[in-house]
Design an enzyme around this catalytic site. Structure first.
Site, PDB file in Angstrom:
ATOM      1  N   TYR A 158       0.842  -1.209   0.000  1.00 56.43           N
ATOM      2  CA  TYR A 158       0.000   0.000   0.000  1.00 56.43           C
ATOM      3  C   TYR A 158       0.874   1.255   0.000  1.00 56.43           C
ATOM      4  O   TYR A 158       0.692   2.158  -0.818  1.00 56.43           O
ATOM      5  CB  TYR A 158      -0.957   0.007   1.202  1.00 56.43           C
ATOM      6  CG  TYR A 158      -1.743   1.300   1.280  1.00 56.43           C
ATOM      7  CD1 TYR A 158      -2.732   1.595   0.344  1.00 56.43           C
ATOM      8  CD2 TYR A 158      -1.485   2.252   2.273  1.00 56.43           C
ATOM      9  CE1 TYR A 158      -3.435   2.796   0.388  1.00 56.43           C
ATOM     10  CE2 TYR A 158      -2.180   3.451   2.324  1.00 56.43           C
ATOM     11  CZ  TYR A 158      -3.152   3.719   1.381  1.00 56.43           C
ATOM     12  OH  TYR A 158      -3.837   4.910   1.419  1.00 56.43           O
ATOM     13  N   THR A 193     -12.817   7.265   7.423  1.00 54.79           N
ATOM     14  CA  THR A 193     -13.680   7.062   6.248  1.00 54.79           C
ATOM     15  C   THR A 193     -14.035   5.575   6.263  1.00 54.79           C
ATOM     16  O   THR A 193     -13.895   4.921   7.300  1.00 54.79           O
ATOM     17  CB  THR A 193     -12.910   7.403   4.947  1.00 54.79           C
ATOM     18  OG1 THR A 193     -11.801   6.490   4.856  1.00 54.79           O
ATOM     19  CG2 THR A 193     -12.379   8.836   4.947  1.00 54.79           C
ATOM     20  N   GLU A 194     -14.392   5.044   5.112  1.00 51.45           N
ATOM     21  CA  GLU A 194     -14.597   3.591   5.036  1.00 51.45           C
ATOM     22  C   GLU A 194     -13.279   2.855   4.752  1.00 51.45           C
ATOM     23  O   GLU A 194     -13.260   1.640   4.566  1.00 51.45           O
ATOM     24  CB  GLU A 194     -15.638   3.271   3.957  1.00 51.45           C
ATOM     25  CG  GLU A 194     -17.012   3.793   4.356  1.00 51.45           C
ATOM     26  CD  GLU A 194     -18.072   3.604   3.291  1.00 51.45           C
ATOM     27  OE1 GLU A 194     -17.871   2.792   2.367  1.00 51.45           O
ATOM     28  OE2 GLU A 194     -19.103   4.281   3.386  1.00 51.45           O
TER      29      GLU A 194
HETATM   30  P1  NDP Z   1     -13.183   5.113   1.240  1.00 46.17           P
HETATM   31  O1  NDP Z   1     -13.100   3.630   1.291  1.00 46.17           O
HETATM   32  O2  NDP Z   1     -14.177   5.807   2.096  1.00 46.17           O
HETATM   33  O3  NDP Z   1     -13.370   5.581  -0.285  1.00 46.17           O
HETATM   34  C1  NDP Z   1     -12.666   4.962  -1.326  1.00 46.17           C
HETATM   35  C2  NDP Z   1     -13.312   5.330  -2.652  1.00 46.17           C
HETATM   36  O4  NDP Z   1     -12.547   4.738  -3.705  1.00 46.17           O
HETATM   37  C3  NDP Z   1     -14.733   4.838  -2.777  1.00 46.17           C
HETATM   38  O5  NDP Z   1     -15.523   5.857  -3.336  1.00 46.17           O
HETATM   39  C4  NDP Z   1     -14.609   3.673  -3.740  1.00 46.17           C
HETATM   40  O6  NDP Z   1     -15.773   3.582  -4.548  1.00 46.17           O
HETATM   41  C5  NDP Z   1     -13.430   4.106  -4.597  1.00 46.17           C
HETATM   42  N1  NDP Z   1     -12.811   2.975  -5.272  1.00 46.17           N
HETATM   43  C6  NDP Z   1     -12.101   1.950  -4.738  1.00 46.17           C
HETATM   44  N2  NDP Z   1     -11.756   1.073  -5.689  1.00 46.17           N
HETATM   45  C7  NDP Z   1     -12.250   1.559  -6.852  1.00 46.17           C
HETATM   46  C8  NDP Z   1     -12.249   1.105  -8.197  1.00 46.17           C
HETATM   47  N3  NDP Z   1     -11.644  -0.052  -8.564  1.00 46.17           N
HETATM   48  N4  NDP Z   1     -12.862   1.840  -9.150  1.00 46.17           N
HETATM   49  C9  NDP Z   1     -13.458   2.992  -8.806  1.00 46.17           C
HETATM   50  N5  NDP Z   1     -13.524   3.477  -7.574  1.00 46.17           N
HETATM   51  C10 NDP Z   1     -12.927   2.755  -6.606  1.00 46.17           C
HETATM   52  O7  NDP Z   1     -11.714   5.617   1.589  1.00 46.17           O
HETATM   53  P2  NDP Z   1     -11.040   7.087   1.564  1.00 46.17           P
HETATM   54  O8  NDP Z   1     -12.009   8.133   1.213  1.00 46.17           O
HETATM   55  O9  NDP Z   1     -10.278   7.197   2.810  1.00 46.17           O
HETATM   56  O10 NDP Z   1     -10.003   6.855   0.391  1.00 46.17           O
HETATM   57  C11 NDP Z   1      -9.850   7.742  -0.705  1.00 46.17           C
HETATM   58  C12 NDP Z   1      -8.378   7.803  -1.060  1.00 46.17           C
HETATM   59  O11 NDP Z   1      -7.661   8.378   0.034  1.00 46.17           O
HETATM   60  C13 NDP Z   1      -7.719   6.460  -1.330  1.00 46.17           C
HETATM   61  O12 NDP Z   1      -6.863   6.600  -2.449  1.00 46.17           O
HETATM   62  C14 NDP Z   1      -6.925   6.179  -0.064  1.00 46.17           C
HETATM   63  O13 NDP Z   1      -5.823   5.371  -0.310  1.00 46.17           O
HETATM   64  C15 NDP Z   1      -6.524   7.589   0.317  1.00 46.17           C
HETATM   65  N6  NDP Z   1      -6.134   7.817   1.693  1.00 46.17           N
HETATM   66  C16 NDP Z   1      -6.946   7.490   2.746  1.00 46.17           C
HETATM   67  C17 NDP Z   1      -6.554   7.773   4.051  1.00 46.17           C
HETATM   68  C18 NDP Z   1      -7.380   7.397   5.232  1.00 46.17           C
HETATM   69  O14 NDP Z   1      -6.812   7.213   6.344  1.00 46.17           O
HETATM   70  N7  NDP Z   1      -8.696   7.302   5.112  1.00 46.17           N
HETATM   71  C19 NDP Z   1      -5.303   8.484   4.329  1.00 46.17           C
HETATM   72  C20 NDP Z   1      -4.509   8.764   3.152  1.00 46.17           C
HETATM   73  C21 NDP Z   1      -4.933   8.471   1.899  1.00 46.17           C
HETATM   74  P3  NDP Z   1     -16.532   2.231  -4.949  1.00 46.17           P
HETATM   75  O15 NDP Z   1     -16.248   1.204  -3.889  1.00 46.17           O
HETATM   76  O16 NDP Z   1     -17.981   2.636  -5.018  1.00 46.17           O
HETATM   77  O17 NDP Z   1     -15.971   1.893  -6.280  1.00 46.17           O
HETATM   78  C1  8X3 Z   2      -3.903   5.908   4.763  1.00 46.60           C
HETATM   79  C2  8X3 Z   2      -3.095   6.345   5.939  1.00 46.60           C
HETATM   80  O1  8X3 Z   2      -1.392   5.607   7.662  1.00 46.60           O
HETATM   81  O2  8X3 Z   2      -3.351   4.194   7.327  1.00 46.60           O
HETATM   82  O3  8X3 Z   2      -3.215   6.123   3.597  1.00 46.60           O
HETATM   83  O4  8X3 Z   2      -1.611   4.249   5.688  1.00 46.60           O
HETATM   84  S1  8X3 Z   2      -2.336   5.032   6.670  1.00 46.60           S
END
Ligand code: NDP
Ligand code: 8X3
Length: 258
Positions: A158, A193-194
């Protein structure tokens, strides 16, 4: 010239991937409030429809799996006239799967993370760029992570996908600087988030423990950062924004002693 007199980039259509949840959903809401039209995409049609109903005529739902290269290119080429050209792309869709050490990690999970966070993000940006170049400018926002800069146990593939995102953002900037296209990598830390429910494959108890006793970042915090980067005068490119929860900091190096 006062900074308030400096030209601001024109608003237009922003495409937000991963808009069915978390950051993407909050970013879509914020960008509509800021005056953008938004194309919102994700795989879950029911959620896209609900968000589209809430946002009204400013939003266009697009059911799309970013891993499907042909579908991504076709969807962007087929955008209706009132949602083109794209001026902004928020390449946010992504996920973490598993927290096992590398010797026990599931290779299918690694494949899915690479297919989504790396290849899906590339397809998204590559599909959007021609419209932005033709329009004479735009802004690419990538969703990285602190995991792309700092390793942690179980972060393995990741974190590596997010390091790719950060480096791609820098390299995009090198290609696009002469085309009026700005690039910003947003790099959040602990955020509720989720994300963790997905990481633990629906195990809500394990996901809940990640946030227990903490005050994590919230999706609105990330939307605020995106909105701020987009709203800077054209003379400013925000290369990266790293945000951590106030309760989060760094661990020590591990030293294994005999
Ligand atoms: P969520 O799980 O709440 O949202 C993830 C989103 O990505 C959903 O809308 C999902 O939509 C979409 N997604 C996943 N796989 C696919 C796919 N194959 N095609 C299209 N859409 C996809 O998580 P976050 O909002 O936290 O995550 C958003 C981004 O932020 C990610 O890139 C994550 O790595 C990053 N991030 C998150 C952090 C955290 O701690 N929450 C911290 C740092 C970065 P659906 O399932 O409907 O396709
Ligand atoms: C999501 C933040 O620290 O869980 O990218 O990897 S962490």
């Amino acid at each position: 010239m006062q900074s308030s007199d400096s030209p601001r980039p024109p608003k237009g259509t922003a495409w937000v991937t991963g808009a069915t949840s978390g950051f993407g959903e909050a970013i879509a809401r914020r960008l509509v409030a800021d005056g953008y039209r938004v194309v919102i995409s994700g795989r879950r049609a029911d959620r896209l429809q609900a968000l589209s109903d809430e946002l009204g005529a400013a939003a266009l739902p697009m059911v799309l799996d970013v891993r499907d290269r042909q579908a991504v290119l076709a969807a962007v080429d087929g955008l209706p006239a009132d949602f083109r050209p794209l001026r902004v792309v928020i390449a946010n869709a992504g996920l973490a799967l598993g927290l096992d050490p590398a010797d026990r990690a599931d290779l299918d999970d690694w494949d899915t993370m690479v297919d989504t966070n790396v290849k899906g993000l590339m397809y998204t940006i590559r599909a959007a760029l021609p419209q932005m170049v033709d329009a004479g400018g735009g802004h690419v926002i990538t969703m990285g992570s602190v995991a792309g800069s700092y390793p942690y146990p179980g972060g393995n593939a990741y974190g590596a996908t997010k390091a790719f995102v950060a480096q791609l953002a820098l390299n995009l900037r090198a290609d696009l600087v002469s085309k009026g296209i700005r690039v910003t990598d947003i790099e959040p830390g602990l955020a509720q988030t989720e994300f963790s429910v997905v990481r633990f494959k629906g195990d809500a108890a394990s996901a809940g423990k990640v946030y227990q006793g903490t005050e994590p970042l919230l999706p609105v915090d990330i939307a605020e950062a995106v909105s701020w980067a987009l709203s800077q005068p054209a003379r400013v490119n925000v290369n990266r924004i790293e945000l951590m929860a106030g309760c989060q900091a760094f661990g020590p190096f591990q030293i294994v002693r005999s």
